[in-house]
Design a protein around this motif. Structure first.
Motif, PDB file in Angstrom:
ATOM      1  N   PHE A 165       0.828  -1.206   0.000  1.00 25.49           N
ATOM      2  CA  PHE A 165       0.000   0.000   0.000  1.00 25.49           C
ATOM      3  C   PHE A 165       0.863   1.258   0.000  1.00 25.49           C
ATOM      4  CE2 PHE A 165      -2.625  -3.230   2.287  1.00 25.49           C
ATOM      5  CZ  PHE A 165      -3.541  -3.426   1.270  1.00 25.49           C
ATOM      6  N   LEU A 168       1.514   2.077  -3.632  1.00 27.79           N
ATOM      7  CA  LEU A 168       0.349   2.662  -4.295  1.00 27.79           C
ATOM      8  C   LEU A 168       0.121   4.102  -3.845  1.00 27.79           C
ATOM      9  CD1 LEU A 168      -2.207  -0.305  -4.217  1.00 27.79           C
ATOM     10  CD2 LEU A 168      -0.854   0.508  -6.148  1.00 27.79           C
ATOM     11  N   TRP A 171       2.571   6.439  -5.359  1.00 26.98           N
ATOM     12  CA  TRP A 171       2.204   6.739  -6.744  1.00 26.98           C
ATOM     13  C   TRP A 171       1.134   7.829  -6.801  1.00 26.98           C
ATOM     14  CZ3 TRP A 171      -2.539   4.581  -9.110  1.00 26.98           C
ATOM     15  CH2 TRP A 171      -2.699   4.986 -10.449  1.00 26.98           C
ATOM     16  N   ILE A 172       0.186   7.816  -5.864  1.00 27.81           N
ATOM     17  CA  ILE A 172      -0.907   8.788  -5.875  1.00 27.81           C
ATOM     18  C   ILE A 172      -0.449  10.156  -5.393  1.00 27.81           C
ATOM     19  CG2 ILE A 172      -3.171   9.342  -4.890  1.00 27.81           C
ATOM     20  CD1 ILE A 172      -3.701   6.326  -4.726  1.00 27.81           C
ATOM     21  N   CYS A 178       4.417   3.855 -10.946  1.00 26.48           N
ATOM     22  CA  CYS A 178       3.666   2.647 -10.617  1.00 26.48           C
ATOM     23  C   CYS A 178       3.628   1.748 -11.844  1.00 26.48           C
ATOM     24  CB  CYS A 178       2.246   2.999 -10.180  1.00 26.48           C
ATOM     25  SG  CYS A 178       1.245   1.568  -9.689  1.00 26.48           S
ATOM     26  N   ASP A 182       3.361  -3.536  -9.453  1.00 20.39           N
ATOM     27  CA  ASP A 182       2.698  -3.038  -8.249  1.00 20.39           C
ATOM     28  C   ASP A 182       1.255  -3.510  -8.183  1.00 20.39           C
ATOM     29  OD1 ASP A 182       4.888  -1.512  -7.173  1.00 20.39           O
ATOM     30  OD2 ASP A 182       4.569  -0.093  -8.804  1.00 20.39           O
ATOM     31  N   VAL A 183       0.591  -3.542  -9.331  1.00 17.66           N
ATOM     32  CA  VAL A 183      -0.788  -4.034  -9.373  1.00 17.66           C
ATOM     33  C   VAL A 183      -0.833  -5.519  -9.026  1.00 17.66           C
ATOM     34  CG1 VAL A 183      -2.824  -4.323 -10.825  1.00 17.66           C
ATOM     35  CG2 VAL A 183      -1.384  -2.285 -11.085  1.00 17.66           C
ATOM     36  N   THR A 186      -0.314  -6.003  -5.352  1.00 17.35           N
ATOM     37  CA  THR A 186      -1.506  -5.610  -4.609  1.00 17.35           C
ATOM     38  C   THR A 186      -2.560  -6.713  -4.642  1.00 17.35           C
ATOM     39  OG1 THR A 186      -1.087  -3.287  -5.169  1.00 17.35           O
ATOM     40  CG2 THR A 186      -3.286  -3.850  -4.386  1.00 17.35           C
TER      41      THR A 186
END
Length: 364
Positions: A165, A168, A171-172, A178, A182-183, A186
């Protein structure tokens, strides 16, 4: 620059001529490793020779693996502290958190006075310090609550998912890159959490291996997951702060805000109880000391070792949680818990290895 025919004489800094041949005979064994034109940047540490000293102290090589040893010690201290929280009976998780924050304040206060860090920090950093303290202390409270509501190893596994997390959220909020990995990590993490939580609509109504009733189990799962997200937010804020604020000041905000929040909530809930004499009071003090020691060793590990290897070594938290749960709580892990732990460890290890590889490739 002084020539090799002059060396400093005493404290006065005067120079006296010496026999060049004698100088080479004396200094040759210490200087024959490499010439000055082939010196490494690691040896001179980027400092120029101003001519004030012709004899420089050599940089002491660090012990190989010392950073990883510090990280392992941090994992041991954190795991033992979680075990002691689990052994506490008749005391709310918020009160345990309040006592830990109190001891943390006592230990960090002398260090802040010694290093003259102040108590508020730079003006531009105070909002970030406040958020770091508020979110970090809430993550600790949620972890302790989860440990009291569900098996120790399950709570540790879910809480350990915070590096995924963190990537993520970075990245935001920090605009860090990202990737598809990373996906994938997750998805693996969420799969591990689901295997541990085992919601009835996926696994049926009867569940084996949970601690207490299912409502307590799901409360602990939600608390641990929320704590993992809170810990990830804390890591993003610490990245934002960087080295502009002393570490002790960050810990100070963590302890003060956590203590204030815990005391207020305890009086609202009317859950404040005085720990009984003997074992309970010593246990509470041990939780505070172990928490501080774990933070100190983890910080020291990150100072002398790359983040990737340290993150990989932190996977020992999960292993130690299963071992301590089996040895001291007489609970065998279920296959669902082991499968969830494998998913979470795989994802967090993947994040650490990818960042380690990228940093090594950039330096090369």
């Amino acid at each position: 620059m002084r020539t090799l025919s002059e060396v400093p004489d005493g404290d006065a800094g005067e120079s006296r001529p010496v026999n060049r041949g004698a100088f080479y005979r004396v200094c040759l064994p210490a200087c024959c490793k490499r010439s000055d034109t082939h010196r490494d940047e690691d040896e001179d540490d980027g400092e120029e020779d101003t001519g004030e000293n012709t004899v420089q102290k050599e940089k002491q090589p660090s012990c190989p693996g010392l950073g990883l040893m510090y990280s392992l010690l941090a994992s041991v201290f954190f795991s033992i502290a979680a075990l002691l929280v689990k052994k506490m009976e008749g005391m709310h998780a918020i009160q345990i958190s309040a006592i830990r924050c109190f001891f943390q304040m006592l230990f960090v206060l002398p260090a802040m006075i010694y290093y003259k860090t102040g108590f508020l920090g730079p003006r531009g950093m105070r909002i970030y310090l406040f958020l770091r303290g508020f979110l970090g202390s809430n993550a600790m409270i949620l972890l302790y609550y989860a440990v009291l509501q569900m098996p120790l190893a399950d709570a540790t596994v879910i809480m350990f998912s915070n590096p995924v997390f963190t990537a993520l959220l970075a990245w935001i909020f920090l605009k860090e890159r990202c990737t598809i990995w990373d996906v994938v990590f997750t998805v693996f993490t969420l799969t591990g959490v689901i295997l541990i939580a085992r919601p009835p609509f996926l696994f049926g109504g009867e569940l084996s291996g949970i601690e207490g009733d299912y409502s307590s189990h799901i409360k602990g799962t939600v608390a641990a997951f929320s704590g993992a997200v809170g810990a990830a937010c804390t890591m993003v804020i610490l990245r934002k702060i960087g080295k502009r604020v002393h570490y002790f000041l960050s810990v100070w905000y963590y302890a003060v805000l956590g203590l204030i929040e815990c005391v207020v909530v305890l009086f609202i809930l009317d859950e404040w109880t005085i720990p009984s004499c003997g074992w309970d009071r010593w246990t509470l003090m041990a939780i505070g000391v172990l928490g501080i020691a774990g933070q100190a060793f983890l910080t020291k590990a990150l100072q002398i070792e790359k983040a990737g290897p340290v993150a990989l070594m932190r996977t020992m938290d999960v292993v130690l949680a299963f071992v301590l749960q089996f040895l001291f709580l007489n609970r065998k892990p279920t296959w669902w818990s082991l499968g969830g732990a494998l998913c979470v460890i795989s994802s967090t290890s993947g994040v650490a290895l990818r960042k380690w590889y990228n940093s090594t490739r950039q330096k090369s």
